[in-house]
Design a protein around this motif. Structure first.
Motif, PDB file in Angstrom:
ATOM      1  N   CYS A  26      -5.448   0.923  -1.051  1.00 21.35           N
ATOM      2  CA  CYS A  26      -5.086  -0.001   0.031  1.00 21.35           C
ATOM      3  C   CYS A  26      -5.878   0.336   1.293  1.00 21.35           C
ATOM      4  O   CYS A  26      -6.024   1.505   1.650  1.00 21.35           O
ATOM      5  CB  CYS A  26      -3.596   0.090   0.318  1.00 21.35           C
ATOM      6  N   THR A  47      -4.719 -13.136  -6.539  1.00 21.30           N
ATOM      7  CA  THR A  47      -3.686 -12.592  -5.659  1.00 21.30           C
ATOM      8  C   THR A  47      -3.754 -11.078  -5.667  1.00 21.30           C
ATOM      9  O   THR A  47      -3.869 -10.465  -6.725  1.00 21.30           O
ATOM     10  CB  THR A  47      -2.288 -13.038  -6.128  1.00 21.30           C
ATOM     11  N   GLN A  49      -1.842  -7.505  -3.964  1.00 20.18           N
ATOM     12  CA  GLN A  49      -0.654  -7.031  -3.260  1.00 20.18           C
ATOM     13  C   GLN A  49      -0.572  -5.513  -3.343  1.00 20.18           C
ATOM     14  O   GLN A  49      -0.797  -4.925  -4.397  1.00 20.18           O
ATOM     15  CB  GLN A  49       0.613  -7.634  -3.871  1.00 20.18           C
ATOM     16  N   CYS A  50      -0.247  -4.892  -2.196  1.00 19.81           N
ATOM     17  CA  CYS A  50      -0.042  -3.446  -2.132  1.00 19.81           C
ATOM     18  C   CYS A  50       1.430  -3.147  -2.428  1.00 19.81           C
ATOM     19  O   CYS A  50       2.330  -3.769  -1.852  1.00 19.81           O
ATOM     20  CB  CYS A  50      -0.413  -2.904  -0.758  1.00 19.81           C
ATOM     21  N   LYS A  51       1.675  -2.202  -3.300  1.00 21.86           N
ATOM     22  CA  LYS A  51       3.047  -1.842  -3.674  1.00 21.86           C
ATOM     23  C   LYS A  51       3.736  -1.022  -2.597  1.00 21.86           C
ATOM     24  O   LYS A  51       4.954  -1.008  -2.518  1.00 21.86           O
ATOM     25  CB  LYS A  51       3.031  -1.033  -4.978  1.00 21.86           C
ATOM     26  N   GLN A  55       1.203  -5.426   1.786  1.00 20.30           N
ATOM     27  CA  GLN A  55       0.091  -6.275   2.224  1.00 20.30           C
ATOM     28  C   GLN A  55      -0.279  -7.239   1.099  1.00 20.30           C
ATOM     29  O   GLN A  55      -0.389  -6.849  -0.048  1.00 20.30           O
ATOM     30  CB  GLN A  55      -1.097  -5.401   2.608  1.00 20.30           C
ATOM     31  N   LYS A  56      -0.490  -8.518   1.446  1.00 20.77           N
ATOM     32  CA  LYS A  56      -0.830  -9.537   0.453  1.00 20.77           C
ATOM     33  C   LYS A  56      -2.096 -10.267   0.869  1.00 20.77           C
ATOM     34  O   LYS A  56      -2.385 -10.397   2.055  1.00 20.77           O
ATOM     35  CB  LYS A  56       0.299 -10.563   0.307  1.00 20.77           C
ATOM     36  N   GLN A  58      -4.730 -13.677  -0.764  1.00 18.64           N
ATOM     37  CA  GLN A  58      -5.071 -14.659  -1.799  1.00 18.64           C
ATOM     38  C   GLN A  58      -6.439 -15.239  -1.491  1.00 18.64           C
ATOM     39  O   GLN A  58      -6.800 -15.434  -0.328  1.00 18.64           O
ATOM     40  CB  GLN A  58      -4.055 -15.797  -1.840  1.00 18.64           C
ATOM     41  N   TRP A  74     -11.207  -9.261   0.044  1.00 21.40           N
ATOM     42  CA  TRP A  74     -10.174  -8.751   0.943  1.00 21.40           C
ATOM     43  C   TRP A  74     -10.785  -7.769   1.947  1.00 21.40           C
ATOM     44  O   TRP A  74     -10.490  -7.823   3.143  1.00 21.40           O
ATOM     45  CB  TRP A  74      -9.076  -8.081   0.130  1.00 21.40           C
TER      46      TRP A  74
END
Length: 140
Positions: A26, A47, A49-51, A55-56, A58, A74
């Motif tokens: 990330c 898509t 996404q950070c677990k 943070q998302k 697309q 990204w």
């Protein structure tokens, strides 16, 4: 005279390519293996996404796109936002992490150029401006 006969070799199968990664580090929280990428090729959407920090991101993809393409878009988008904020003179409270958290170094090359010594002397900056012969005329 002819060439020697080479020994026969067995045909080799196709080389196996290692699969490209779909889990990354990330940019914002710097946790390794916390960002997962999912590709929906039918809808044409990637898509990310950070677990850890949630943070998302697309972006649009095509049939050739891979997970690493979404991740690189990204990174580029985060760098573009950081550059816009830097140019606009806005410095958010913790906004420096966008520009400095990119793995492998700084996000812009102008940061490196701020130490460029353009005002050095013409003679190379060694304190002497005259040219000294190397005495290459001597024979050995």
């Amino acid at each position: 005279m002819g060439k020697r006969k080479k020994s026969s070799r067995k045909p080799q199968g196709p080389k196996r390519n290692d699969p490209l990664p779909s889990i990354f580090t990330c940019l914002f929280c710097n946790h390794e293996k916390s960002v997962s990428v999912k590709l929906d090729k039918k809808a044409g959407v990637g898509t990310l996404q950070c677990k850890i920090c949630g943070q998302k991101f697309q972006c649009g993809i095509n049939y050739l796109s891979a997970a690493v393409d979404v991740y690189s878009e990204w990174v580029d988008a985060a760098d573009a936002v950081a550059q816009e904020q830097k140019n606009a003179g806005q410095v958010p409270g913790g906004g420096s992490r966008l520009s400095s958290s990119r793995p492998g170094g700084s996000s812009s090359r102008k940061e490196v150029d701020e130490y460029d010594d353009d005002d050095e002397e013409v003679g190379g900056g060694y304190g002497r401006e005259e040219v000294i012969d190397d005495d290459d005329d001597e024979e050995y």
